[in-house]
Every structure is written in structure tokens, then in C-alpha cells.
Design an enzyme around this catalytic site. Structure first.
Site, PDB file in Angstrom:
ATOM      1  CG  HIS A  72      -2.620  -0.821   0.983  1.00 50.78           C
ATOM      2  ND1 HIS A  72      -3.242  -1.078   2.178  1.00 50.78           N
ATOM      3  CD2 HIS A  72      -2.391  -1.976   0.003  1.00 50.78           C
ATOM      4  CE1 HIS A  72      -4.158  -1.609   1.886  1.00 50.78           C
ATOM      5  NE2 HIS A  72      -3.583  -3.004   0.905  1.00 50.78           N
ATOM      6  CE  LYS A 297       4.590   3.207  13.524  1.00 53.89           C
ATOM      7  NZ  LYS A 297       4.564   2.769  12.270  1.00 53.89           N
ATOM      8  CE1 TYR A 385      -0.886   4.155   9.511  1.00 50.26           C
ATOM      9  CE2 TYR A 385       0.378   2.761   8.298  1.00 50.26           C
ATOM     10  CZ  TYR A 385      -1.163   2.797   8.699  1.00 50.26           C
ATOM     11  OH  TYR A 385      -2.121   2.078   8.783  1.00 50.26           O
TER      12      TYR A 385
HETATM   13  C1  LIG Z   1      -6.724  -7.391  17.649  1.00 53.44           C
HETATM   14  C2  LIG Z   1      -4.589  -7.077  17.267  1.00 53.44           C
HETATM   15  C3  LIG Z   1      -4.817  -5.668  16.342  1.00 53.44           C
HETATM   16  C4  LIG Z   1      -2.501  -5.423  16.081  1.00 53.44           C
HETATM   17  N1  LIG Z   1      -3.337  -4.895  15.009  1.00 53.44           N
HETATM   18  C5  LIG Z   1      -1.596  -4.371  14.741  1.00 53.44           C
HETATM   19  C6  LIG Z   1      -1.116  -4.308  13.130  1.00 53.44           C
HETATM   20  O1  LIG Z   1      -1.960  -3.595  12.884  1.00 53.44           O
HETATM   21  N2  LIG Z   1      -0.187  -3.475  13.266  1.00 53.44           N
HETATM   22  C7  LIG Z   1       1.586  -3.930  14.506  1.00 53.44           C
HETATM   23  O2  LIG Z   1       2.436  -3.856  14.280  1.00 53.44           O
HETATM   24  N3  LIG Z   1       0.471  -4.709  15.199  1.00 53.44           N
HETATM   25  C8  LIG Z   1      -0.602  -5.233  15.992  1.00 53.44           C
HETATM   26  N4  LIG Z   1      -0.616  -5.148  16.993  1.00 53.44           N
HETATM   27  C9  LIG Z   1       0.393  -5.911  18.229  1.00 53.44           C
HETATM   28  C10 LIG Z   1       0.688  -6.770  17.981  1.00 53.44           C
HETATM   29  O3  LIG Z   1       0.117  -7.970  17.417  1.00 53.44           O
HETATM   30  C11 LIG Z   1       1.746  -7.969  19.174  1.00 53.44           C
HETATM   31  O4  LIG Z   1       2.431  -6.482  19.294  1.00 53.44           O
HETATM   32  C12 LIG Z   1       2.485  -8.568  18.320  1.00 53.44           C
HETATM   33  O5  LIG Z   1       1.890 -10.016  18.801  1.00 53.44           O
HETATM   34  C13 LIG Z   1       4.019  -8.364  19.696  1.00 53.44           C
HETATM   35  O6  LIG Z   1       4.729  -9.973  19.341  1.00 53.44           O
HETATM   36  P1  LIG Z   1       5.546 -10.313  20.746  1.00 53.44           P
HETATM   37  O7  LIG Z   1       6.249 -11.149  19.990  1.00 53.44           O
HETATM   38  O8  LIG Z   1       6.093  -9.866  21.412  1.00 53.44           O
HETATM   39  O9  LIG Z   1       4.552 -10.836  21.861  1.00 53.44           O
HETATM   40  P2  LIG Z   1       2.994 -12.199  20.956  1.00 53.44           P
HETATM   41  O10 LIG Z   1       2.372 -12.123  19.568  1.00 53.44           O
HETATM   42  O11 LIG Z   1       2.410 -11.576  22.335  1.00 53.44           O
HETATM   43  O12 LIG Z   1       3.978 -13.271  21.706  1.00 53.44           O
HETATM   44  C14 LIG Z   1       4.215 -13.596  22.837  1.00 53.44           C
HETATM   45  C15 LIG Z   1       4.441 -15.740  22.268  1.00 53.44           C
HETATM   46  O13 LIG Z   1       4.733 -15.530  23.788  1.00 53.44           O
HETATM   47  C16 LIG Z   1       3.519 -17.462  24.726  1.00 53.44           C
HETATM   48  N5  LIG Z   1       3.412 -16.824  26.442  1.00 53.44           N
HETATM   49  C17 LIG Z   1       3.009 -15.911  26.438  1.00 53.44           C
HETATM   50  N6  LIG Z   1       3.111 -16.237  27.968  1.00 53.44           N
HETATM   51  C18 LIG Z   1       3.952 -17.506  28.825  1.00 53.44           C
HETATM   52  C19 LIG Z   1       4.664 -18.581  29.528  1.00 53.44           C
HETATM   53  N7  LIG Z   1       4.300 -18.190  30.673  1.00 53.44           N
HETATM   54  N8  LIG Z   1       5.259 -19.192  28.820  1.00 53.44           N
HETATM   55  C20 LIG Z   1       5.488 -19.620  27.283  1.00 53.44           C
HETATM   56  N9  LIG Z   1       5.234 -19.064  26.747  1.00 53.44           N
HETATM   57  C21 LIG Z   1       4.381 -17.579  27.129  1.00 53.44           C
HETATM   58  C22 LIG Z   1       2.108 -16.532  23.916  1.00 53.44           C
HETATM   59  O14 LIG Z   1       1.068 -17.711  24.036  1.00 53.44           O
HETATM   60  C23 LIG Z   1       2.757 -15.558  22.480  1.00 53.44           C
HETATM   61  O15 LIG Z   1       3.080 -16.964  21.367  1.00 53.44           O
HETATM   62  C24 LIG Z   1      -2.309  -5.811  16.629  1.00 53.44           C
HETATM   63  C25 LIG Z   1      -2.722  -6.488  18.569  1.00 53.44           C
HETATM   64  C26 LIG Z   1      -3.920  -7.039  18.299  1.00 53.44           C
HETATM   65  C27 LIG Z   1      -4.356  -7.370  20.453  1.00 53.44           C
END
Ligand SMILES: Cc1cc2nc3c(=O)[nH]c(=O)nc-3n(C[C@H](O)[C@H](O)[C@H](O)COP(=O)(O)OP(=O)(O)OC[C@H]3O[C@@H](n4cnc5c(N)ncnc54)[C@H](O)[C@@H]3O)c2cc1C
Length: 390
Positions: A72, A297, A385
Site C-alpha cells: 500500500h 506499530k 506510519y
Molecule cells: C487485535 C490486535 C491488532 C493488532 N494490530 C496490529 C497492527 O496492525 N500492526 C502491528 O504492528 N501490531 C498490531 N498489534 C500488536 C501485535 O499483535 C503485537 O505487538 C505482537 O504480537 C507482538 O509480538 P510479540 O512476539 O512480542 O508478542 P506475542 O505475539 O504476544 O507473543 C508472545 C508469545 O508468548 C507466549 N507466552 C506468553 N506467556 C508465556 C509463558 N508464560 N510461557 C511461555 N510462553 C508464553 C504467547 O502464547 C505468545 O505466543 C495488534 C494486536 C492486537 C491484539
């Protein structure tokens, strides 16, 4: 059991870190509490910054992303009965966003890790971090009912906002910064072709709405709802009626509806922990910071943290150079706070607050008018963005 880097969490942060470390010749074990099927279906983010796409491509996991991702070159701001395009190709030439679901990124990373013999333990529980301020930290957990322990050189806490890693840092050694917003987002995924080619951010008296997409056949929509809203009060008909009321506000636009595949309500919160490291524990992604999704983000910040951590660990293993590790938190936080501000700004710009008086609404409209009529203001939105590199 021993490994070089113990990684808690198989979200985008943990999986990408494990993959990038493998490419640097550094071994890791990933511990995930959910099943593989669960994490590969969890629908969340979908807007990838330019730099995120480049990182995934350079890491050899961009093949399907290049084929299926939707590039996009702009977004639309819709308010006051008019549409206004923020044109990335003019304002930030050469940089764009790619729409590709987070669960697809997760699938690609899991497949890449497993194909190269990576060690991901799914469905573990009772994860606990010990001796993180020593040279031999370890992660204890239970798998299939058995207690196990992995001794590591370093631990990466990639277990998201509700994980256990952040709390392993003594309370006196960390500071939390946070903001809650008095509304939430009701998100749906629907089997219907998008009604527009680009994302539409719509502001109006009824509240904010976002028109987004995941593929040419699947659309994603969000509605601003009350902070205490319950899904039971939002039957499908009500959702479509509200989306129409908030999006069909310009001549010639009509919203196509289709079967709703998934519904959820997401709280809107900003959060940062400082520092993002303690002893031999390094936090990355949502474990260290979250933003309201308005600026798209969260996933991108997780990828940015992982890039910094990979470089720092690679320098340590290759040359014993600890400077990158010492600077990890400070390096990440520069970008984190820029994204915090941008996400807060987009959220407060585009959502009417119940507490707003007429004066506050006029300020929002004035700011919106400024963003769409000043090239400098529009460029600022565009460069944040698509991803601002500190
Ligand atoms: C509805 C929604 C829409 C979003 N839209 C956007 C978007 O458009 N653009 C964007 O950039 N971001 C967006 N986000 C944010 C984005 O999804 C998160 O920032 C991203 O998932 C972060 O990745 P992460 O790996 O840090 O954490 P997570 O994806 O939360 O991964 C953490 C992992 O750790 C596991 N875990 C948790 N606790 C434990 C434990 N005690 N032991 C072992 N495993 C554990 C979980 O099961 C999970 O698999 C959105 C979030 C939501 C909820």
C-alpha cells in the site's frame, strides 16, 4: 539441558529471534505455552512497515510475503464528509507498508525454524526464570507433566504483555510507564472483498472506524466501542450497521458485507518498562512495551527489538564485544518512545472521547485539517506510519 539463548514465547519476536540467531550460528530453544495450531491461527496485526518487510526478506522468510502481501502506497483519513489521502509515494518516496497477517508471519517463521532443525517446545507450562543476574541463568518449565530446566548464556523474554519474563526483573529495578484509554476496539474479520484499495481511518461523532484487509477476499474492520463493551451486545447486524454509519460518510462509497469469521474486543493501552534488560535477561516486543493498535506499530517494534538484540548477541559471541548488549535497552527505547508517541497521537487524534467537550472536538478537527492540508504535517504522519528509523 543447555543452550546458548533460551527464548520464552513463540510470537513474532521469539520466533524471529531464534531464526536470526540460527543464521548467525547461535543456538536457541523456544518455549511456548500454546500449541502450534493456536499460534498459527491467532489473528492480530497485519500492517508491516517497510523495514519489517526488508528484515523478513533478508532473513529468507519473505518468499510468501512477497507473493501474497499487499503493498500500500497510502492511507485514507475520512472525516467531515470528505476523504483525504496520505500519499506515501509522494511524501516518503520508496517506502510503503505491506498488508500481510501476523499469523502468516508466524507460520512462515515456524516453518523456517522447524525446517532447519530448530527447537520449539509447544504447550509448556509453569515457565520460571532463575539466576538472571548470574552468568548461568536458566529457564525452568513443565512439558508433558515433567519438570525440566535449560541452562543458558542469555534469556530473551519474548512472551508478550501477559508473560512471566518482565516480572522476573526485581520490582525495584524496573519502572513502568502507562496510559489507559477510555474505549476499546471491536475487531472483525469478514469473508468479503475489501471495499477500498487502502486502509481507511474514519473519524466522526459516532466514534472511530477502521477499514482494513488481510487479502483480496478477506476484510478486517475495527469499531471504537466502550471500554466495558461485551461481544454479546454486538450481534453481526449491529456491527455492519455501525460500520456503515461510520464509513459510508462520503459520496460514492458503499461498504460490502459478508460472513463474519472472527470477532474480538481489544483493550487500548500504552505501556513501556524501563530498562528492557536486567542481568542476562533481555525483553523484546510486547513483553517490554505495548501500544494501542491505531498506529499499527506493535509487531513492527517487536521486529525492531529483535534486530538490535540479534546484532548485540552476534557481536558478543563473535568477538566478546559486550557493548551492544550493554546498550540494548537504550538503543531500543529511542524507537519505542517514538512509536509510543505516534500511537498515542493517532489514537487521541482519531477517537472522540466521551469526556470531550465541544472545544476538545474542535481541536481534533483542527489537527485533522492541518494534517491533510500541510505537506509538513502529512509527511510527519507518513514517515512515522511507514516506520521511522532513529
Ligand atoms: C487485535 C490486535 C491488532 C493488532 N494490530 C496490529 C497492527 O496492525 N500492526 C502491528 O504492528 N501490531 C498490531 N498489534 C500488536 C501485535 O499483535 C503485537 O505487538 C505482537 O504480537 C507482538 O509480538 P510479540 O512476539 O512480542 O508478542 P506475542 O505475539 O504476544 O507473543 C508472545 C508469545 O508468548 C507466549 N507466552 C506468553 N506467556 C508465556 C509463558 N508464560 N510461557 C511461555 N510462553 C508464553 C504467547 O502464547 C505468545 O505466543 C495488534 C494486536 C492486537 C491484539
Amino acid at each position: 539441558m543447555r543452550t546458548q539463548v533460551g527464548i520464552v514465547g513463540a510470537g513474532p519476536a521469539g520466533l524471529l529471534l531464534s531464526h536470526l540467531l540460527h543464521r548467525e550460528g547461535i543456538e536457541s530453544v523456544v518455549l511456548e505455552m500454546r500449541s502450534r495450531a493456536y499460534i498459527e491461527k491467532r489473528v492480530r496485526a497485519g500492517v508491516l512497515e517497510h523495514g519489517t518487510v526488508e528484515t523478513l526478506r533478508a532473513a529468507g522468510v519473505g518468499e510468501r510475503l512477497s507473493r501474497e502481501g499487499l503493498i500500500h502506497q497510502g492511507i485514507e483519513l475520512r472525516f467531515g464528509g470528505r476523504r483525504h489521502r496520505i500519499a506515501f509515494e509522494e511524501l516518503v518516496p520508496g517506502r510503503a507498508i505491506t498488508v500481510y497477517g501476523q499469523q502468516e508471519v508466524v507460520k512462515d517463521l515456524v516453518a523456517a525454524r522447524l525446517a532447519s532443525g530448530g527447537d520449539i517446545r509447544f504447550e509448556v507450562d509453569d515457565v520460571a526464570l532463575t539466576a538472571i543476574d548470574s552468568e548461568r541463568p536458566s529457564v525452568k518449565f513443565r512439558a508433558a507433566g515433567e519438570r525440566e530446566s535449560i541452562e543458558c548464556d542469555f534469556i530473551a523474554g519474548c512472551d508478550g504483555f501477559h508473560g512471566v519474563s518482565r516480572d522476573a526483573i526485581p520490582a525495584g529495578a524496573r519502572t513502568h510507564f502507562e496510559r489507559e484509554y477510555p474505549f476499546a476496539w471491536l475487531g472483525i474479520l469478514a469473508r468479503v472483498a475489501p471495499s477500498a484499495d487502502e486502509l481507511i481511518y474514519a473519524y466522526g461523532d459516532r466514534g472511530f472506524a477502521l477499514h482494513s484487509m488481510r487479502s483480496p477476499e478477506v476484510s478486517r474492520f475495527y469499531l471504537q466501542v466502550g471500554a466495558d463493551a461485551q461481544l454479546e451486545s454486538w450481534p453481526d447486524d449491529r456491527i455492519w450497521a455501525e460500520l456503515r454509519a461510520r464509513l459510508e460518510t462520503v459520496p460514492g462509497f458503499s461498504l460490502a458485507a459478508g460472513p463474519i469469521l472472527e470477532k474480538n474486543i481489544t483493550a487500548m493501552r500504552s505501556f513501556v518498562v524501563e530498562p528492557m534488560q536486567f542481568g542476562r535477561l533481555y525483553l523484546a516486543g510486547d513483553a517490554a512495551h505495548i501500544v494501542p493498535p491505531t498506529g499499527a506499530k506493535g509487531l513492527n517494534l517487536a521486529v525492531a527489538d529483535v534486530r538490535v538484540l540479534t546484532r548485540a548477541l552476534a557481536d558478543w559471541y563473535a568477538r566478546g564485544d559486550a557493548s551492544g548488549l550493554a546498550q540494548y535497552s537504550a538503543t531500543c527505547l529511542r524507537r519505542v518512545w517514538r512509536a509510543q508517541h505516534f500511537s498515542y497521537w493517532m489514537t487521541t487524534l482519531l477517537h472522540p472521547f466521551d469526556s470531550d467537550d465541544a472545544y476538545a472536538r474542535r481541536l481534533q478537527l483542527s489537527q485533522l485539517e492541518y494534517v491533510v492540508s500541510s505537506r509538513a504535517a502529512a509527511t510527519s504522519l507518513a514517515e512515522n506510519y511507514v516506520g521511522w528509523e532513529p
